[in-house]
Design an enzyme around this catalytic site. Structure first.
Site, PDB file in Angstrom:
ATOM      1  N   ASP A  47      -2.830  49.850 -21.084  1.00 54.65           N
ATOM      2  CA  ASP A  47      -4.016  50.493 -21.672  1.00 54.65           C
ATOM      3  C   ASP A  47      -3.713  51.613 -22.668  1.00 54.65           C
ATOM      4  OD1 ASP A  47      -5.409  48.813 -19.966  1.00 54.65           O
ATOM      5  OD2 ASP A  47      -5.701  50.345 -18.432  1.00 54.65           O
ATOM      6  N   MET A  73      -8.847  44.025 -22.929  1.00 51.90           N
ATOM      7  CA  MET A  73      -8.745  44.995 -21.835  1.00 51.90           C
ATOM      8  C   MET A  73      -8.553  46.422 -22.356  1.00 51.90           C
ATOM      9  SD  MET A  73      -6.521  43.312 -18.808  1.00 51.90           S
ATOM     10  CE  MET A  73      -7.271  42.261 -17.564  1.00 51.90           C
ATOM     11  N   GLY A  74      -8.312  47.324 -21.437  1.00 49.71           N
ATOM     12  CA  GLY A  74      -8.057  48.717 -21.808  1.00 49.71           C
ATOM     13  C   GLY A  74      -8.808  49.709 -20.936  1.00 49.71           C
ATOM     14  N   GLN A 102      -3.305  39.099 -21.324  1.00 54.52           N
ATOM     15  CA  GLN A 102      -2.804  40.291 -22.033  1.00 54.52           C
ATOM     16  C   GLN A 102      -1.729  41.031 -21.259  1.00 54.52           C
ATOM     17  OE1 GLN A 102      -6.550  42.447 -23.767  1.00 54.52           O
ATOM     18  NE2 GLN A 102      -7.193  41.070 -22.165  1.00 54.52           N
ATOM     19  N   HIS A 117      -6.293  38.545 -18.143  1.00 58.38           N
ATOM     20  CA  HIS A 117      -4.941  38.924 -17.717  1.00 58.38           C
ATOM     21  C   HIS A 117      -3.815  38.293 -18.529  1.00 58.38           C
ATOM     22  CE1 HIS A 117      -7.299  40.495 -14.422  1.00 58.38           C
ATOM     23  NE2 HIS A 117      -6.273  41.254 -14.130  1.00 58.38           N
ATOM     24  N   GLY A 148      -1.485  48.486 -11.423  1.00 56.37           N
ATOM     25  CA  GLY A 148      -1.414  47.265 -12.230  1.00 56.37           C
ATOM     26  C   GLY A 148      -0.048  47.114 -12.878  1.00 56.37           C
ATOM     27  N   ARG A 170     -19.081  32.074 -30.437  1.00 59.01           N
ATOM     28  CA  ARG A 170     -18.393  31.844 -29.161  1.00 59.01           C
ATOM     29  C   ARG A 170     -17.756  33.149 -28.669  1.00 59.01           C
ATOM     30  NH1 ARG A 170     -20.760  27.835 -29.888  1.00 59.01           N
ATOM     31  NH2 ARG A 170     -20.064  25.666 -29.707  1.00 59.01           N
ATOM     32  N   ASP A 189      -1.971  56.634 -13.856  1.00 56.42           N
ATOM     33  CA  ASP A 189      -2.242  58.015 -13.418  1.00 56.42           C
ATOM     34  C   ASP A 189      -2.507  58.114 -11.918  1.00 56.42           C
ATOM     35  OD1 ASP A 189      -4.654  56.767 -13.786  1.00 56.42           O
ATOM     36  OD2 ASP A 189      -5.703  58.594 -14.385  1.00 56.42           O
ATOM     37  N   ARG A 198      -1.935  48.089  -4.842  1.00 59.96           N
ATOM     38  CA  ARG A 198      -2.779  49.279  -4.659  1.00 59.96           C
ATOM     39  C   ARG A 198      -2.855  49.464  -3.147  1.00 59.96           C
ATOM     40  NH1 ARG A 198      -5.706  46.867  -9.300  1.00 59.96           N
ATOM     41  NH2 ARG A 198      -5.122  48.190 -11.039  1.00 59.96           N
TER      42      ARG A 198
HETATM   43  O1  F6P Z   1      -5.066  49.036 -16.251  1.00 57.30           O
HETATM   44  C1  F6P Z   1      -4.679  47.767 -16.634  1.00 57.30           C
HETATM   45  C2  F6P Z   1      -5.824  46.782 -16.544  1.00 57.30           C
HETATM   46  O2  F6P Z   1      -5.354  45.524 -16.985  1.00 57.30           O
HETATM   47  C3  F6P Z   1      -7.070  47.182 -17.338  1.00 57.30           C
HETATM   48  O3  F6P Z   1      -6.947  46.942 -18.702  1.00 57.30           O
HETATM   49  C4  F6P Z   1      -8.113  46.354 -16.640  1.00 57.30           C
HETATM   50  O4  F6P Z   1      -9.379  46.955 -16.747  1.00 57.30           O
HETATM   51  C5  F6P Z   1      -7.648  46.338 -15.210  1.00 57.30           C
HETATM   52  O5  F6P Z   1      -6.274  46.667 -15.214  1.00 57.30           O
HETATM   53  C6  F6P Z   1      -7.845  45.032 -14.494  1.00 57.30           C
HETATM   54  O6  F6P Z   1      -7.517  45.226 -13.150  1.00 57.30           O
HETATM   55  P1  F6P Z   1      -7.166  44.040 -12.145  1.00 57.30           P
HETATM   56  O7  F6P Z   1      -5.815  43.512 -12.521  1.00 57.30           O
HETATM   57  O8  F6P Z   1      -7.168  44.683 -10.808  1.00 57.30           O
HETATM   58  O9  F6P Z   1      -8.213  42.976 -12.318  1.00 57.30           O
END
Ligand code: F6P
Length: 363
Positions: A152, A194-195, A286, A284, A11, A278, A105, A74
């Site tokens: 994250d 996210m995280g 973020q 994304h 990511g 709500r 990682d 990926r």
């Molecule tokens: O690891 C970064 C991250 O944005 C996480 O916070 C989130 O769970 C994941 O990637 C989302 O993955 P993708 O961009 O493949 O939807």
């Protein structure tokens, strides 16, 4: 000069470009021939135009840009032996024996395995006449330095991963925006952030926005959480507050390990308190937008340190990850950090949250 390549994998995150820029310029400054590898491991496997020599100006005007200009992916091909053979061949034929990998990682683990296998890969390439005996001898050592790019902040060994601070800025901006509309309508907002399995973004966002409640994976809710939450929200309203903000980390769970979702929390609030509620899922947003000053500087410092680590490496030097310890850029053994990061995931799976938090702490 020595062949050095930089790539981003997994990511994206804000500040990766600052790191790429710094690797390229430090590399050139120290006399290396520097390459971009586009599209992460996929570009290393595919070769061709994906591996391109970089120059001083090819990284001009990117420090302020979010994401990664050299692309990220990926890659499934790299998991296969043939993919790694192709990748090794592409590196050797260009004289690249120094790699800076910027990723999470998974990406760093891949790099470490590649390095462990390097000698065998070269033997096989030589046996199949894909490289020459001279190349086999000249490029027999592969050196690797990793940088952790992720919003994250879930990697053991570094105080901050590249991108976390910018993501927090984005989250805080969004919460501030929500607060004004929530106030007008006396609403309760549940914000999902996210995280992955790490609650850092949620926790720090909650603290810095005076949210009423936060749900994070590392501190699963007690059995009576519904009662406690409702009591707190009610108290806030009684004392004159016109809105409530609840932050839910996407990985939040209860003590049985079941997800605490924004939908679930909304149902609790609506059913018990009949508050106008709500949900906002930040998603994304973020991970996008321009990097903060902190992430730009972090990327610059980490990138420069990674190149210096590679230039100082001897055949016996193990791959390192460049980390932030306090305000210091330090080099740590890559595999030990990856192992600890995996141990955290295992501790979370085992519902041993105390151990998880302890392992995540400083080395
Ligand atoms: O690891 C970064 C991250 O944005 C996480 O916070 C989130 O769970 C994941 O990637 C989302 O993955 P993708 O961009 O493949 O939807």
């Amino acid at each position: 000069g020595k062949g050095l390549a930089v790539f981003t994998s997994g990511g994206d995150s804000q500040g990766m470009n600052a790191a790429v820029r710094s690797v390229v310029r430090m590399g050139i400054y120290l006399g290396c021939k520097v390459y971009f590898i586009r599209e992460g491991y996929q570009g290393m496997v595919d070769g061709g135009d994906n591996i391109e020599e970089a120059n001083w100006s090819s990284v001009s005007s990117i420090i302020h840009k979010g994401g990664t200009i050299i692309g990220s992916a990926r890659c499934m091909d790299f998991v296969q032996k043939e993919g790694r053979l192709k990748a090794a061949c592409n590196l050797v034929t260009r004289g690249i024996t120094n790699l800076v990998v910027i990723g999470g990682d998974g990406s760093l683990t891949g790099a470490n395995l590649f390095r462990q296998e390097w000698s065998d890969l070269l033997d096989e390439l030589l046996a199949n006449n894909r490289i020459t005996k001279d190349q086999r001898e000249k490029y027999k050592y592969l050196h690797i330095a990793g940088l952790v790019g992720s919003i994250d902040n879930d990697f053991c060994g570094t105080d901050m991963t590249i991108g976390t601070d910018s993501a927090l800025h984005r989250i805080i901006e969004a919460i501030d925006a929500i607060v004004s509309t929530a106030y007008s309508h006396q609403r309760t907002f549940i914000m999902e952030v996210m995280g992955r399995h790490c609650g850092y973004l949620a926790l720090v966002a909650a603290l810095s926005s005076e949210a009423d409640q936060v749900f994070i994976p590392e501190d699963p809710v007690p059995y009576n959480w519904v009662e406690k939450l409702c009591k707190r929200l009610q108290q806030e309203r009684k004392s004159g507050q016109r809105l409530n903000i609840i932050i839910v980390a996407e990985g939040a769970i209860d003590r049985e390990g079941k997800p605490i979702t924004a939908e679930l929390v909304k149902k609790v609030v609506v059913d018990n308190l009949q508050q106008d509620t709500r949900i906002t899922v930040l998603g994304h947003v973020q991970r996008g937008g321009s990097p903060s000053a902190f992430d730009r500087i972090l990327g610059c410092r980490m990138g420069a340190e990674a190149v210096m680590a590679l230039m100082e490496a001897t055949p016996a030097t193990e791959p390192c990850v460049v980390s932030l310890d306090g305000n210091q850029a330090v080099r740590l053994p890559l595999m030990e950090c990856v192992r600890r990061t995996k141990a955290v995931s295992q501790a979370m799976t085992d519902k041993n949250w105390e151990l998880a938090v302890q392992l995540r702490g400083r080395s």
